[in-house]
Scaffold this active site. Structure first.
Site, short mmCIF file in Angstrom:
data_model
loop_
_atom_site.label_atom_id
_atom_site.label_comp_id
_atom_site.label_asym_id
_atom_site.label_seq_id
_atom_site.Cartn_x
_atom_site.Cartn_y
_atom_site.Cartn_z
N HIS A 55 24.17 56.51 63.03
CA HIS A 55 24.91 57.72 63.90
C HIS A 55 23.63 58.03 64.56
CE1 HIS A 55 23.92 59.94 59.87
NE2 HIS A 55 22.39 60.02 60.58
C1 T46 Z 1 20.06 61.05 58.74
C2 T46 Z 1 20.43 60.16 58.08
C3 T46 Z 1 18.50 59.88 57.67
C4 T46 Z 1 25.40 68.28 55.27
O1 T46 Z 1 27.47 68.53 54.72
N1 T46 Z 1 24.98 68.60 54.97
C5 T46 Z 1 23.15 68.07 55.44
O2 T46 Z 1 22.34 68.42 55.30
C6 T46 Z 1 23.70 66.59 55.60
C7 T46 Z 1 22.38 65.87 55.51
C8 T46 Z 1 25.11 66.14 55.44
N2 T46 Z 1 25.60 66.32 54.52
C9 T46 Z 1 27.38 65.81 54.77
C10 T46 Z 1 27.75 65.49 56.09
C11 T46 Z 1 28.61 64.29 54.97
O3 T46 Z 1 29.97 65.00 55.38
O4 T46 Z 1 27.80 65.39 53.72
C12 T46 Z 1 28.17 63.97 54.03
C13 T46 Z 1 27.20 62.25 54.38
O5 T46 Z 1 26.68 62.54 55.86
P1 T46 Z 1 26.16 61.22 56.73
O6 T46 Z 1 27.44 60.35 56.34
O7 T46 Z 1 25.54 61.54 57.70
O8 T46 Z 1 24.72 60.69 55.78
P2 T46 Z 1 24.02 59.70 56.46
O9 T46 Z 1 23.07 59.26 54.91
O10 T46 Z 1 24.71 58.80 57.00
O11 T46 Z 1 22.79 60.13 57.57
C14 T46 Z 1 21.61 61.44 56.56
C15 T46 Z 1 22.19 62.63 58.11
O12 T46 Z 1 23.35 63.01 57.70
C16 T46 Z 1 21.25 61.99 59.10
O13 T46 Z 1 21.15 63.48 59.97
O14 T46 Z 1 19.06 61.03 60.23
O15 T46 Z 1 20.71 60.37 56.70
#
Ligand code: T46
Length: 144
Positions: A55
């Site tokens: 993303h």
């Molecule tokens: C990024 C990379 C480096 C939350 O509820 N609060 C938060 O602060 C974050 C970061 C995520 N979430 C929830 C949203 C999703 O349901 O946690 C779940 C996993 O998030 P995501 O699939 O976006 O995780 P990554 O590892 O793909 O990405 C994360 C960050 O979301 C993103 O901003 O830059 O780490």
């Protein structure tokens, strides 16, 4: 350096009188990173074959630090792409808006600490690659 991103080297403080004490790395705003931190989160227990991310963000600025082990980060934006290996807790990767990111190749016990400029906001994410390309074409297409 890829547009809107780059490695930041932080201080690594040791004790001159006792080299067995290890190191301490302080991070202060705005001296060490170019934004005020509103949120921190960390990612851990990730299997080697897993790729996270996929993303970009419209407004969010972040610094990624691998506190333990090693993690590969691939960034892509309108101007190019670059791969980084984070394996030193005194080195951070600044990632500004409009960078598609992929985190992969997590070593055993790797921990990714993220310092973020904003609270969590799902509306700031672009999670579809074609939408990311189209958004950046509109934003930067005139200046390439
Ligand atoms: C990024 C990379 C480096 C939350 O509820 N609060 C938060 O602060 C974050 C970061 C995520 N979430 C929830 C949203 C999703 O349901 O946690 C779940 C996993 O998030 P995501 O699939 O976006 O995780 P990554 O590892 O793909 O990405 C994360 C960050 O979301 C993103 O901003 O830059 O780490």
């Amino acid at each position: 350096m890829l547009y809107n991103s780059g490695l930041l080297k932080f201080r690594k403080i040791s004790s001159p009188s006792n080299d067995k004490l290890g190191y301490l790395t302080p991070i202060e705003c705005p001296n060490d990173i170019p934004f005020e931190i509103k949120r921190i989160y960390y990612i851990y227990d990730v299997k080697k074959e897993i790729v996270r991310g996929n993303h970009s963000h419209k407004k969010l600025h972040q610094v990624l630090l691998c506190l333990n082990g090693s993690i590969d980060i691939r960034l892509e934006n309108f101007f190019g792409e670059k791969k980084f290996t984070l394996n030193d807790p005194s080195v951070g990767l600044y990632v500004g808006p409009d960078n598609w990111r992929e985190m992969s190749n997590f070593s055993e016990e790797a921990v990714l600490l993220v310092l973020a400029s904003e609270k969590y906001d799902e509306d700031d994410y672009i999670r579809d690659y074609d939408t990311f390309v189209e958004y950046n074409q509109k934003k930067y297409g005139g200046i390439k």
